[in-house]
Write a protein that holds these residues in place. Sequence first.
Motif, PDB file in Angstrom:
ATOM      1  N   UNK A  31      37.122  35.900  40.702  1.00  0.00           N
ATOM      2  CA  UNK A  31      36.162  35.000  41.347  1.00  0.00           C
ATOM      3  C   UNK A  31      36.691  33.572  41.395  1.00  0.00           C
ATOM      4  N   UNK A  32      37.259  33.133  40.304  1.00  0.00           N
ATOM      5  CA  UNK A  32      37.742  31.760  40.244  1.00  0.00           C
ATOM      6  C   UNK A  32      38.878  31.475  41.196  1.00  0.00           C
ATOM      7  N   UNK A  33      39.718  32.490  41.483  1.00  0.00           N
ATOM      8  CA  UNK A  33      40.892  32.261  42.329  1.00  0.00           C
ATOM      9  C   UNK A  33      40.685  32.663  43.783  1.00  0.00           C
ATOM     10  N   UNK A  34      39.509  33.167  44.155  1.00  0.00           N
ATOM     11  CA  UNK A  34      39.368  33.663  45.520  1.00  0.00           C
ATOM     12  C   UNK A  34      38.140  33.149  46.257  1.00  0.00           C
ATOM     13  N   UNK A  35      37.260  32.429  45.608  1.00  0.00           N
ATOM     14  CA  UNK A  35      36.037  31.973  46.282  1.00  0.00           C
ATOM     15  C   UNK A  35      36.172  30.587  46.879  1.00  0.00           C
ATOM     16  N   UNK A  36      37.392  30.109  46.977  1.00  0.00           N
ATOM     17  CA  UNK A  36      37.593  28.800  47.602  1.00  0.00           C
ATOM     18  C   UNK A  36      37.401  28.912  49.117  1.00  0.00           C
ATOM     19  N   UNK A  37      36.757  27.923  49.706  1.00  0.00           N
ATOM     20  CA  UNK A  37      36.488  27.966  51.145  1.00  0.00           C
ATOM     21  C   UNK A  37      37.793  27.870  51.936  1.00  0.00           C
ATOM     22  N   UNK A  41      40.347  37.312  24.743  1.00  0.00           N
ATOM     23  CA  UNK A  41      39.418  36.195  24.601  1.00  0.00           C
ATOM     24  C   UNK A  41      39.970  34.925  25.247  1.00  0.00           C
ATOM     25  N   UNK A  42      41.287  34.722  25.150  1.00  0.00           N
ATOM     26  CA  UNK A  42      41.894  33.557  25.797  1.00  0.00           C
ATOM     27  C   UNK A  42      41.732  33.647  27.314  1.00  0.00           C
ATOM     28  N   UNK A  43      41.943  34.832  27.882  1.00  0.00           N
ATOM     29  CA  UNK A  43      41.747  35.008  29.316  1.00  0.00           C
ATOM     30  C   UNK A  43      40.310  34.784  29.732  1.00  0.00           C
ATOM     31  N   UNK A  44      39.365  35.246  28.903  1.00  0.00           N
ATOM     32  CA  UNK A  44      37.945  35.046  29.209  1.00  0.00           C
ATOM     33  C   UNK A  44      37.587  33.565  29.211  1.00  0.00           C
ATOM     34  N   UNK A  45      38.051  32.825  28.223  1.00  0.00           N
ATOM     35  CA  UNK A  45      37.756  31.397  28.147  1.00  0.00           C
ATOM     36  C   UNK A  45      38.388  30.628  29.305  1.00  0.00           C
ATOM     37  N   UNK A  46      39.622  30.980  29.660  1.00  0.00           N
ATOM     38  CA  UNK A  46      40.283  30.305  30.778  1.00  0.00           C
ATOM     39  C   UNK A  46      39.567  30.593  32.096  1.00  0.00           C
ATOM     40  N   UNK A  47      39.125  31.831  32.283  1.00  0.00           N
ATOM     41  CA  UNK A  47      38.404  32.175  33.508  1.00  0.00           C
ATOM     42  C   UNK A  47      37.073  31.437  33.590  1.00  0.00           C
ATOM     43  N   UNK A  48      36.361  31.348  32.470  1.00  0.00           N
ATOM     44  CA  UNK A  48      35.102  30.601  32.454  1.00  0.00           C
ATOM     45  C   UNK A  48      35.336  29.122  32.743  1.00  0.00           C
ATOM     46  N   UNK A  49      36.399  28.571  32.163  1.00  0.00           N
ATOM     47  CA  UNK A  49      36.708  27.159  32.403  1.00  0.00           C
ATOM     48  C   UNK A  49      37.025  26.913  33.879  1.00  0.00           C
ATOM     49  N   UNK A  50      37.772  27.846  34.493  1.00  0.00           N
ATOM     50  CA  UNK A  50      38.113  27.691  35.912  1.00  0.00           C
ATOM     51  C   UNK A  50      36.864  27.745  36.781  1.00  0.00           C
ATOM     52  N   UNK A  51      35.972  28.706  36.504  1.00  0.00           N
ATOM     53  CA  UNK A  51      34.762  28.815  37.296  1.00  0.00           C
ATOM     54  C   UNK A  51      33.854  27.595  37.115  1.00  0.00           C
ATOM     55  N   UNK A  52      33.732  27.131  35.878  1.00  0.00           N
ATOM     56  CA  UNK A  52      32.924  25.941  35.630  1.00  0.00           C
ATOM     57  C   UNK A  52      33.486  24.735  36.371  1.00  0.00           C
ATOM     58  N   UNK A  53      34.802  24.611  36.426  1.00  0.00           N
ATOM     59  CA  UNK A  53      35.434  23.505  37.134  1.00  0.00           C
ATOM     60  C   UNK A  53      35.162  23.578  38.638  1.00  0.00           C
ATOM     61  N   UNK A  71      38.072  42.620  28.530  1.00  0.00           N
ATOM     62  CA  UNK A  71      39.218  42.359  29.405  1.00  0.00           C
ATOM     63  C   UNK A  71      38.830  42.563  30.869  1.00  0.00           C
ATOM     64  N   UNK A  72      38.057  43.614  31.147  1.00  0.00           N
ATOM     65  CA  UNK A  72      37.595  43.843  32.521  1.00  0.00           C
ATOM     66  C   UNK A  72      36.722  42.694  32.999  1.00  0.00           C
ATOM     67  N   UNK A  73      35.855  42.202  32.127  1.00  0.00           N
ATOM     68  CA  UNK A  73      35.014  41.057  32.464  1.00  0.00           C
ATOM     69  C   UNK A  73      35.856  39.824  32.763  1.00  0.00           C
ATOM     70  N   UNK A  74      36.888  39.602  31.951  1.00  0.00           N
ATOM     71  CA  UNK A  74      37.776  38.453  32.166  1.00  0.00           C
ATOM     72  C   UNK A  74      38.485  38.542  33.507  1.00  0.00           C
ATOM     73  N   UNK A  75      38.936  39.743  33.866  1.00  0.00           N
ATOM     74  CA  UNK A  75      39.637  39.918  35.132  1.00  0.00           C
ATOM     75  C   UNK A  75      38.700  39.655  36.315  1.00  0.00           C
ATOM     76  N   UNK A  76      37.448  40.084  36.207  1.00  0.00           N
ATOM     77  CA  UNK A  76      36.485  39.829  37.283  1.00  0.00           C
ATOM     78  C   UNK A  76      36.235  38.330  37.438  1.00  0.00           C
ATOM     79  N   UNK A  77      36.122  37.620  36.325  1.00  0.00           N
ATOM     80  CA  UNK A  77      35.922  36.170  36.391  1.00  0.00           C
ATOM     81  C   UNK A  77      37.146  35.471  36.977  1.00  0.00           C
TER      82      UNK A  77
END
Length: 379
Positions: A310-316, A363-375, A301-307
């Motif tokens: 990253x996905x919601x804050x690294x936009x230029x 696990x759902x949060x982890x997959x969604x975070x990975x999908x967002x970062x990949x996108x 869960x901590x890993x998912x939150x970190x991802x």
Amino acid sequence: MVLTPTLTLYVARSFLGATLAVVAALTGLVALFDFIELLRRAATRPDVGFDIPLEIAALRLPFVAMQILPFAILLGGIIAFWRLTRSSELIVARAAGVSAWGFLTGPLVVALLLGVVATAGISPLSSSLLARAERLDQTFLRTGGGLTSLAGGRLWLRQSDRELDPQGVAIIAGRPVATRPANLPRPGDAPRFELQEVSVWRLGGTDRPLARIEAPRARLSGGLWVLEDAVVFGTDRVTAPPRRIELPTELTPGRIEDSFASPETLGFWSLPGFIEVLEEAGFSAVRHRIQFQSLLANPVLALSMALLAAGFSMRQTRRGGVAQMIAGGIAAGFALFVVDKVSNEFGEAGSLPVVLAAWAPTLAGLLLALALLLHLEDG
């Protein structure tokens, strides 16, 4: 993927500092409101001073920090990554050929370690202190409560009983003796547990009645139920003279109390053994199993939150919409929290398997975070 140790450590240090700052700030804020509520309740008790609410609030601090940690990782990560993006440090790193997966390695390792430390190290401490806080709250601030109110005035226990039958069981029913504030056990004292108006049904392996025992009082001590002035009724309904009877048991006062308390008062390392004894005694251990699986899922869960952070804050920032992206990250974290609680409720009700109820939202949060970062990174 290019790994640069200096940049990785720098980003990881920024992430850890922001996360710890958010944990401290949110824990202090929640503890302050908790302390105010305890003071309000203590105001109606003239015999309770300022020290009791303060001690209860202080004892709850590690538990509050445990509950806040996933959201603090999300919020701290958003703050850290947004600062690095706003100062163009991450933009320069990307221009130098370092991908997001390269400089995210450090923060992800930090988040995973925070989850492991919380589960394996902080959980036993927080559960022990929370149990003490609940005992103080129950004794000094609550009206009624305890085992009597939870069980409707009569407590029913089930345990193995191999004295008359190798597969026998004993069903024990009685009224718990209320604990007065003056009898609150101090640290190191052995807890006491007594029942009044006790009835014991001794059954064989096929639920065949073997004997019934009636006693005015029973005391749990040293792995034995000690029944004073007990009358035994055999299968022929012939009674024996009143006498002292000792029944071996695997139950302890602490385990009986814990079975009616919240599973959060048991640490990660204590839960497996307690679940086994609880089920052998005939109690439902669903809540405790969900708590154990949730603690196991904490690092993920901590890993998912970190991802997610990253996905919601690294936009230029030149693209605009930064506030919306950060708000979206917070909303996603809150939604994940709500889904986790709802899933746990379904698990406790038996509608979902325990493992699925505890792990599915993580696990759902982890997959969604990975999908967002990949996108964002590769899409």
